[in-house]
Design a protein around this motif. Structure first.
Motif, mmCIF file in Angstrom:
data_model
loop_
_atom_site.group_PDB
_atom_site.id
_atom_site.type_symbol
_atom_site.label_atom_id
_atom_site.label_comp_id
_atom_site.label_asym_id
_atom_site.label_seq_id
_atom_site.Cartn_x
_atom_site.Cartn_y
_atom_site.Cartn_z
ATOM 1 N N GLU A 158 44.358 34.588 41.492
ATOM 2 C CA GLU A 158 44.769 35.229 40.246
ATOM 3 C C GLU A 158 43.907 36.449 39.940
ATOM 4 N N ALA A 159 42.624 36.384 40.321
ATOM 5 C CA ALA A 159 41.724 37.506 40.060
ATOM 6 C C ALA A 159 42.099 38.742 40.869
ATOM 7 N N ARG A 160 42.871 38.565 41.941
ATOM 8 C CA ARG A 160 43.261 39.721 42.755
ATOM 9 C C ARG A 160 44.370 40.541 42.103
ATOM 10 N N LEU A 161 45.022 39.975 41.111
ATOM 11 C CA LEU A 161 46.093 40.703 40.437
ATOM 12 C C LEU A 161 45.515 41.715 39.452
ATOM 13 N N THR A 162 46.151 42.847 39.361
ATOM 14 C CA THR A 162 45.870 43.750 38.256
ATOM 15 C C THR A 162 46.806 43.374 37.104
ATOM 16 N N TRP A 163 46.404 43.713 35.896
ATOM 17 C CA TRP A 163 47.220 43.390 34.716
ATOM 18 C C TRP A 163 47.603 44.680 34.006
ATOM 19 N N GLU A 164 48.853 44.784 33.711
ATOM 20 C CA GLU A 164 49.385 45.948 33.001
ATOM 21 C C GLU A 164 49.585 45.591 31.531
ATOM 22 N N THR A 165 49.040 46.401 30.641
ATOM 23 C CA THR A 165 49.202 46.173 29.206
ATOM 24 C C THR A 165 50.370 46.997 28.693
ATOM 25 N N ARG A 166 51.255 46.338 27.951
ATOM 26 C CA ARG A 166 52.413 47.026 27.367
ATOM 27 C C ARG A 166 52.515 46.694 25.887
#
Length: 380
Positions: A213-221
């Motif tokens: 899960e830490a390998r994912l980037t997160w996009e804020t919308r």
């Protein structure tokens, strides 16, 4: 020249006992989505993949349907991995010429790796993604092993369908095989090595889930919702998910909860999923008098289905009456409950329009909401 038709075959028939999860690890969520679903979505979205077939264990049918959707193609695998691959191969469309075989324990599949494997198949019988070995290695007797000669093998591994089928048919029934590339090489096929990716690291042990899960980037919308409903005598006043005593109520096809409608539209906006009327059209009689709790919970579920999370909701109510202050805590708690948030992630404010306009004349109530969510973005 017509390109060869290609299928992705996801092997997901194992139980994954070392992961220590309550269900088979391929159905355990990563970033709010079953591990298997991540890999399936990557192949299904690739423009050069014509078919995706998932091989599962017997008894996992409902888990697979929930994770992948009812339209996904699934087949029941065998006792060994090579049995499952052979069964999956037999289920492919006869027109398929190339096959990518992928382990479900590798949830994240970068599109670049798929591209490299497919490109290599233009010149070779098979292609596998690999990573170099960085650590110094030794045998049990203490002798060092040259790491320059070693590679970490990953999936998806790609092959011509005919040679892969022949390799499986020729493999001794009493001998185990570590992967399909080993089988094709024994048959004399040439297997190319292409650059792999750390995102393809396998999830095996409990601690691997957090690492994945830490390998994912997160996009804020963030997105805004706005709604208005008329106040009329003889109607109940539902606002912010609670029933408020008042001499008038809001009029609409549903319970007309203007606050929940505005938040629903804001949440739908964060995933570009239309508006509340798209999902619950007022022309549909089944929504007459319906509780708006259902609409808000539906929007939240769509975000969860994307692996997203709701970070914050800010709501402003515009009205002269009723006074919002006495009901603020109850409305905040109810909205948080529907969205499964802590109450400090829900902000509720109220204002008047200084007796100007329809809200100032007491003809209706307006609501404006802003929602902020995080969605899994690109792989890193």
């Amino acid at each position: 020249m017509t390109r060869p038709r290609t299928a992705a075959l996801i092997v997901a028939a194992g139980r994954g006992l070392r992961a220590g999860t309550a269900v088979a690890k391929q159905y355990t969520p990563i970033a709010g989505r079953a591990m298997l679903a991540h890999a399936h979505a990557a192949f299904a979205a690739h423009p050069l993949i014509d078919e995706v077939v998932t091989v599962i264990g017997d008894g996992q049918q409902e888990l697979a349907r929930v994770a992948l959707g009812r339209a996904a193609r699934i087949v029941i695998g065998g006792a060994l991995r090579r049995d499952s691959v052979a069964i999956g191969m037999a289920a492919l469309d006869p027109a398929i010429e190339r096959v990518l075989v992928h382990d479900a324990a590798r949830p994240f599949v970068p599109v670049e790796v798929i591209d490299r494997v497919l490109c290599a198949l233009d010149e070779a019988d098979g292609a596998v993604p690999t990573l170099p070995v960085a650590d110094t290695l030794t045998r049990g007797d203490g002798a060092l092993v040259r790491r320059d000669d070693l590679h970490r093998i990953q999936t998806p591994q790609g092959f011509g369908r005919a040679i892969l089928a022949s390799a499986h048919a020729a493999w001794p029934i009493d001998e185990d095989a570590s992967d399909d590339a080993q089988m094709v090489r024994r048959l004399g096929g040439r297997v190319a090595l292409v650059q792999g990716d750390i995102m393809l690291d396998k999830v095996t042990y409990p601690q691997d889930f957090a690492a994945a899960e830490a390998r994912l980037t997160w996009e804020t919308r963030s997105a805004m919702g706005f709604d208005v409903h008329r106040l009329e005598s003889g109607e109940e006043l539902w606002l912010g998910g609670i029933l408020i005593p008042h001499d008038k109520g809001l009029s609409g096809h549903s319970d007309a909860d203007v606050a929940l409608h505005a938040i629903t539209d804001a949440l739908l906006g964060t995933i570009a999923a239309g508006d509340i009327g798209t999902h619950f059209p007022p022309s549909d009689p089944q929504w007459r008098g319906a509780s708006s709790d259902h609409f808000l919970a539906h929007a939240a579920s769509l975000i969860a289905d994307r692996g997203g999370r709701i970070d914050f909701v800010d709501l402003t109510l515009m009205c002269e009456e009723p006074k919002i202050g006495p009901h603020r805590a109850a409305m905040t708690a109810r909205i948080a409950e529907i969205l499964r948030l802590h109450p400090d992630r829900v902000s509720l404010k109220a204002t008047t329009t200084e007796r100007l306009g329809f809200t100032g004349r007491g003809e209706g109530i307006a609501a404006q909401a802003i929602a902020t969510v995080s969605l899994p973005g690109q792989l890193r």
